[in-house]
Design a protein around this motif. Structure first.
Motif, PDB file in Angstrom:
ATOM      1  N   SER A 158     -25.373  39.539  -1.209  1.00 49.16           N
ATOM      2  CA  SER A 158     -24.177  39.227  -1.990  1.00 49.16           C
ATOM      3  C   SER A 158     -24.533  38.416  -3.220  1.00 49.16           C
ATOM      4  O   SER A 158     -25.495  37.633  -3.218  1.00 49.16           O
ATOM      5  N   TYR A 159     -23.725  38.599  -4.278  1.00 46.17           N
ATOM      6  CA  TYR A 159     -23.939  37.961  -5.567  1.00 46.17           C
ATOM      7  C   TYR A 159     -22.594  37.454  -6.070  1.00 46.17           C
ATOM      8  O   TYR A 159     -21.628  38.217  -6.161  1.00 46.17           O
ATOM      9  N   LEU A 160     -22.543  36.161  -6.393  1.00 42.50           N
ATOM     10  CA  LEU A 160     -21.304  35.531  -6.844  1.00 42.50           C
ATOM     11  C   LEU A 160     -21.553  34.877  -8.203  1.00 42.50           C
ATOM     12  O   LEU A 160     -22.487  34.071  -8.343  1.00 42.50           O
ATOM     13  N   ASN A 161     -20.729  35.220  -9.199  1.00 39.59           N
ATOM     14  CA  ASN A 161     -20.906  34.693 -10.548  1.00 39.59           C
ATOM     15  C   ASN A 161     -19.570  34.322 -11.171  1.00 39.59           C
ATOM     16  O   ASN A 161     -18.528  34.932 -10.874  1.00 39.59           O
ATOM     17  N   PHE A 162     -19.615  33.326 -12.068  1.00 41.63           N
ATOM     18  CA  PHE A 162     -18.467  32.988 -12.899  1.00 41.63           C
ATOM     19  C   PHE A 162     -18.854  33.241 -14.346  1.00 41.63           C
ATOM     20  O   PHE A 162     -19.857  32.703 -14.836  1.00 41.63           O
ATOM     21  N   ALA A 163     -18.080  34.078 -15.024  1.00 42.33           N
ATOM     22  CA  ALA A 163     -18.360  34.443 -16.412  1.00 42.33           C
ATOM     23  C   ALA A 163     -17.243  33.937 -17.313  1.00 42.33           C
ATOM     24  O   ALA A 163     -16.056  33.966 -16.943  1.00 42.33           O
ATOM     25  N   ARG A 164     -17.641  33.482 -18.497  1.00 39.02           N
ATOM     26  CA  ARG A 164     -16.650  32.959 -19.448  1.00 39.02           C
ATOM     27  C   ARG A 164     -17.000  33.389 -20.864  1.00 39.02           C
ATOM     28  O   ARG A 164     -18.174  33.373 -21.263  1.00 39.02           O
ATOM     29  N   LYS A 165     -15.951  33.764 -21.598  1.00 38.89           N
ATOM     30  CA  LYS A 165     -16.132  34.124 -23.002  1.00 38.89           C
ATOM     31  C   LYS A 165     -16.182  32.858 -23.851  1.00 38.89           C
ATOM     32  O   LYS A 165     -15.257  32.047 -23.843  1.00 38.89           O
ATOM     33  N   TRP A 166     -17.292  32.683 -24.580  1.00 34.88           N
ATOM     34  CA  TRP A 166     -17.447  31.518 -25.453  1.00 34.88           C
ATOM     35  C   TRP A 166     -16.760  31.755 -26.803  1.00 34.88           C
ATOM     36  O   TRP A 166     -16.176  30.851 -27.390  1.00 34.88           O
ATOM     37  N   SER A 167     -16.867  32.982 -27.263  1.00 31.80           N
ATOM     38  CA  SER A 167     -16.208  33.399 -28.500  1.00 31.80           C
ATOM     39  C   SER A 167     -15.864  34.872 -28.359  1.00 31.80           C
ATOM     40  O   SER A 167     -16.094  35.477 -27.300  1.00 31.80           O
ATOM     41  N   ASP A 168     -15.340  35.475 -29.405  1.00 31.20           N
ATOM     42  CA  ASP A 168     -14.964  36.885 -29.314  1.00 31.20           C
ATOM     43  C   ASP A 168     -16.160  37.804 -29.131  1.00 31.20           C
ATOM     44  O   ASP A 168     -16.000  38.953 -28.708  1.00 31.20           O
ATOM     45  N   ASP A 169     -17.358  37.324 -29.457  1.00 30.89           N
ATOM     46  CA  ASP A 169     -18.543  38.178 -29.360  1.00 30.89           C
ATOM     47  C   ASP A 169     -19.674  37.582 -28.531  1.00 30.89           C
ATOM     48  O   ASP A 169     -20.786  38.095 -28.534  1.00 30.89           O
ATOM     49  N   PHE A 170     -19.415  36.482 -27.818  1.00 29.70           N
ATOM     50  CA  PHE A 170     -20.469  35.857 -27.013  1.00 29.70           C
ATOM     51  C   PHE A 170     -19.887  35.361 -25.690  1.00 29.70           C
ATOM     52  O   PHE A 170     -18.821  34.746 -25.665  1.00 29.70           O
ATOM     53  N   ALA A 171     -20.607  35.653 -24.594  1.00 29.26           N
ATOM     54  CA  ALA A 171     -20.162  35.211 -23.263  1.00 29.26           C
ATOM     55  C   ALA A 171     -21.369  34.778 -22.440  1.00 29.26           C
ATOM     56  O   ALA A 171     -22.496  35.220 -22.690  1.00 29.26           O
ATOM     57  N   TRP A 172     -21.116  33.911 -21.457  1.00 35.80           N
ATOM     58  CA  TRP A 172     -22.176  33.410 -20.570  1.00 35.80           C
ATOM     59  C   TRP A 172     -21.686  33.458 -19.125  1.00 35.80           C
ATOM     60  O   TRP A 172     -20.482  33.602 -18.866  1.00 35.80           O
ATOM     61  N   SER A 173     -22.609  33.331 -18.211  1.00 36.40           N
ATOM     62  CA  SER A 173     -22.238  33.279 -16.792  1.00 36.40           C
ATOM     63  C   SER A 173     -23.252  32.459 -16.018  1.00 36.40           C
ATOM     64  O   SER A 173     -24.419  32.349 -16.403  1.00 36.40           O
ATOM     65  N   LEU A 174     -22.791  31.885 -14.923  1.00 36.23           N
ATOM     66  CA  LEU A 174     -23.626  31.185 -13.959  1.00 36.23           C
ATOM     67  C   LEU A 174     -23.207  31.621 -12.569  1.00 36.23           C
ATOM     68  O   LEU A 174     -22.015  31.842 -12.308  1.00 36.23           O
ATOM     69  N   GLY A 175     -24.175  31.755 -11.689  1.00 34.95           N
ATOM     70  CA  GLY A 175     -23.847  32.178 -10.330  1.00 34.95           C
ATOM     71  C   GLY A 175     -25.023  32.068  -9.406  1.00 34.95           C
ATOM     72  O   GLY A 175     -25.992  31.358  -9.692  1.00 34.95           O
ATOM     73  N   ALA A 176     -24.936  32.795  -8.295  1.00 27.58           N
ATOM     74  CA  ALA A 176     -25.971  32.674  -7.276  1.00 27.58           C
ATOM     75  C   ALA A 176     -26.057  33.936  -6.435  1.00 27.58           C
ATOM     76  O   ALA A 176     -25.072  34.664  -6.262  1.00 27.58           O
ATOM     77  N   MET A 177     -27.254  34.179  -5.949  1.00 34.62           N
ATOM     78  CA  MET A 177     -27.500  35.165  -4.907  1.00 34.62           C
ATOM     79  C   MET A 177     -27.571  34.401  -3.591  1.00 34.62           C
ATOM     80  O   MET A 177     -28.199  33.334  -3.519  1.00 34.62           O
ATOM     81  N   LEU A 178     -26.947  34.908  -2.555  1.00 33.26           N
ATOM     82  CA  LEU A 178     -26.844  34.195  -1.292  1.00 33.26           C
ATOM     83  C   LEU A 178     -27.774  34.798  -0.252  1.00 33.26           C
ATOM     84  O   LEU A 178     -27.828  36.017  -0.084  1.00 33.26           O
ATOM     85  N   GLY A 179     -28.494  33.942   0.447  1.00 30.89           N
ATOM     86  CA  GLY A 179     -29.423  34.386   1.482  1.00 30.89           C
ATOM     87  C   GLY A 179     -29.485  33.391   2.635  1.00 30.89           C
ATOM     88  O   GLY A 179     -28.699  32.450   2.706  1.00 30.89           O
ATOM     89  N   PHE A 180     -30.447  33.583   3.539  1.00 31.86           N
ATOM     90  CA  PHE A 180     -30.548  32.760   4.734  1.00 31.86           C
ATOM     91  C   PHE A 180     -32.001  32.519   5.118  1.00 31.86           C
ATOM     92  O   PHE A 180     -32.889  33.290   4.775  1.00 31.86           O
ATOM     93  N   GLN A 181     -32.230  31.414   5.826  1.00 32.04           N
ATOM     94  CA  GLN A 181     -33.487  31.146   6.513  1.00 32.04           C
ATOM     95  C   GLN A 181     -33.178  31.080   8.007  1.00 32.04           C
ATOM     96  O   GLN A 181     -32.167  30.498   8.393  1.00 32.04           O
ATOM     97  N   ALA A 182     -34.034  31.641   8.823  1.00 31.60           N
ATOM     98  CA  ALA A 182     -33.755  31.712  10.258  1.00 31.60           C
ATOM     99  C   ALA A 182     -34.915  31.141  11.072  1.00 31.60           C
ATOM    100  O   ALA A 182     -36.082  31.420  10.785  1.00 31.60           O
ATOM    101  N   THR A 183     -34.576  30.345  12.049  1.00 29.77           N
ATOM    102  CA  THR A 183     -35.568  29.817  12.997  1.00 29.77           C
ATOM    103  C   THR A 183     -35.026  29.986  14.411  1.00 29.77           C
ATOM    104  O   THR A 183     -33.810  29.952  14.636  1.00 29.77           O
ATOM    105  N   ALA A 184     -35.922  30.165  15.346  1.00 24.67           N
ATOM    106  CA  ALA A 184     -35.524  30.329  16.747  1.00 24.67           C
ATOM    107  C   ALA A 184     -36.582  29.708  17.650  1.00 24.67           C
ATOM    108  O   ALA A 184     -37.753  29.574  17.271  1.00 24.67           O
ATOM    109  N   GLU A 185     -36.143  29.323  18.837  1.00 27.21           N
ATOM    110  CA  GLU A 185     -37.062  28.775  19.830  1.00 27.21           C
ATOM    111  C   GLU A 185     -36.698  29.368  21.189  1.00 27.21           C
ATOM    112  O   GLU A 185     -35.538  29.371  21.592  1.00 27.21           O
TER     113      GLU A 185
END
Length: 436
Positions: A158-185
């Motif tokens: 899964s990928y979650l991002n927030f995008a915003r228009k800075w001006s009429d011709d420029f936009a940026w985004s920040l977000g994350a890819m989600l993952g896991f670490q697993a341990t067992a005993e």
């Protein structure tokens, strides 16, 4: 051992390169060479260039189903056992290359935030197998394995991002890819036939989330657009600690740790652009991936104490960073019908001729893609139907194993005398996109 296998199957999730890295995020991006189309109302751009979604104030949804089939060259009449993995001596046989077909699905959604003020767009992309959440396979410990394709993309990501228009011709985004670490005993106490009490076992497990950052910018011009995206590296490790003993009668003690980097996503830099010429839209992209921290998914046994002998781990892979170019074109025949064509070259991150110890194999791949889209209007809303088809041709390579066994003694290595690498992969996609 059943406990160990069960926990591994339940716990291993996320992070080699996921399905879209190999086969595209949607029918609209797969058909043009697996790259962004920079359509602000196409939510599948959330994978490639999420910042472009900041230009849209619509609620956009895309859903699709996918199918992937691998067809690799058979590997027969090779050494499958020698003194490094068996007491039966040198025997010949085959390595498994007929991997099962994969059926998957994807859902992309881009939701405007802030109402009339339009503060930005929140975008979510989920890729998942049909019928289960994930499927993993560390592969055979000794025989040739196409490590990038065996079960690499058969997972939920899964990928979650927030995008915003800075001006009429420029936009940026920040977000994350989600993952896991697993341990067992797992702890076991086994009683053999004739003992006065039965066997018992207990186990515990922990799954911790992992997050890899994603950042993107998009610049619009009159007839073309340019984007840049960075995706952080993510590793998904499995670590299982096994305690076991046979106390009635008292025979042996097992105290070992099983480890594997089941999935891995490299640091990825994407640069791409679109250019509109009449009814045609031209696409070009370049992807740079850093693979220096990659490890193969082979399961390793580490001895803590007791009678278990640890893995020999003869394989020592050498990796390289990769540059993967992409080209595509979309031609709009009418305001309803469009066709897609694309091409991609995928470099393998594995260097060398595979003549030494080890079983991990991969080669460069040439990809051809195509697709079709149909636009219709339902209740004054745009609805797009689409399908795409891909052909991945693995460049052929012959492997000749060097003399001597893996432990340095005289004899033949596993995989000797050699074999051919190559084959092809076919991937198909069908989906629908809504704009509200």
């Amino acid at each position: 051992m059943k406990w160990i296998l069960l926990l591994q199957c339940l716990l291993v999730t996320n992070a080699y390169a996921a399905y879209p890295e190999l086969f595209g995020a949607s029918f609209s991006t797969s058909g043009i060479g697996n790259q962004a189309n920079l359509n602000a109302n196409d939510p599948s751009n959330n994978y490639y260039a999420p910042s472009v979604l900041g230009f849209s104030d619509k609620f956009n949804v895309l859903a699709q189903a996918t199918s992937t089939a691998t067809h690799f060259k058979p590997i027969n009449n090779i050494v499958v056992t020698n003194s490094t993995n068996s007491t039966s001596g040198t025997t010949y046989g085959s390595a498994k290359t007929d991997y099962q077909k994969f059926y998957g699905s994807a859902l992309h959604a881009a939701i405007p935030v802030g109402g009339k003020v339009h503060l930005g767009t929140l975008a979510l992309s989920i890729f998942m197998p049909i019928g289960h959440l994930t499927q993993t396979n560390s592969g055979d410990a000794f025989l040739p394995e196409y490590v990038m394709f065996h079960s690499r993309y058969q997972r939920t990501s899964s990928y979650l991002n927030f995008a915003r228009k800075w001006s009429d011709d420029f936009a940026w985004s920040l977000g994350a890819m989600l993952g896991f670490q697993a341990t067992a005993e797992v702890k076991t106490n086994m009683s053999l036939n004739g003992a006065s009490y039965g066997s018992w076992a207990k186990g515990q497990a922990k799954v911790s989330p992992s997050i890899a950052a994603i950042a993107s910018v998009t610049k619009m011009f009159d007839t073309n657009s340019v984007y840049f995206t960075y995706q952080q590296e993510m590793k998904s490790n499995l670590k299982t600690t096994v305690f076991g003993e046979i106390t009635n009668p008292n025979l042996a003690l097992i105290n070992s740790t099983l480890t594997s980097m089941i999935y891995y996503d490299p640091h990825t830099f994407r640069l791409g652009s679109t250019y509109i010429v009449g009814d045609a839209e031209l696409y070009a992209g370049l992807e740079y991936q850093m693979w220096s921290n990659y490890k193969t998914p082979i399961m390793k046994v580490e001895k803590t104490s007791g009678a278990v002998v640890p893995s020999n781990n003869y394989e020592k892979i050498t990796t390289r960073d990769t540059i993967n170019p992409r080209l595509g074109i979309k031609y709009n025949w009418t305001d309803r019908w469009s066709t897609l064509l694309g091409a991609q070259y995928r470099m393998t991150p594995l260097k060398g001729d595979f003549s030494q110890a080890g079983n991990s194999i991969d080669v460069d791949t040439v990809v051809g893609t195509g697709g079709i889209q149909y636009r219709m209007v339902i209740w004054s809303k745009d609805v797009h139907l689409g399908a795409s088809l891909q052909y991945h041709h693995l460049l052929e390579k012959h492997v000749t194993k060097a003399d001597g066994q893996e432990n340095g003694t005289a004899g033949s290595k596993l995989g000797a005398p050699g074999y051919d690498i190559g084959g092809y992969i076919i991937a198909g996609t069908f989906g629908v996109k809504f704009n509200f």
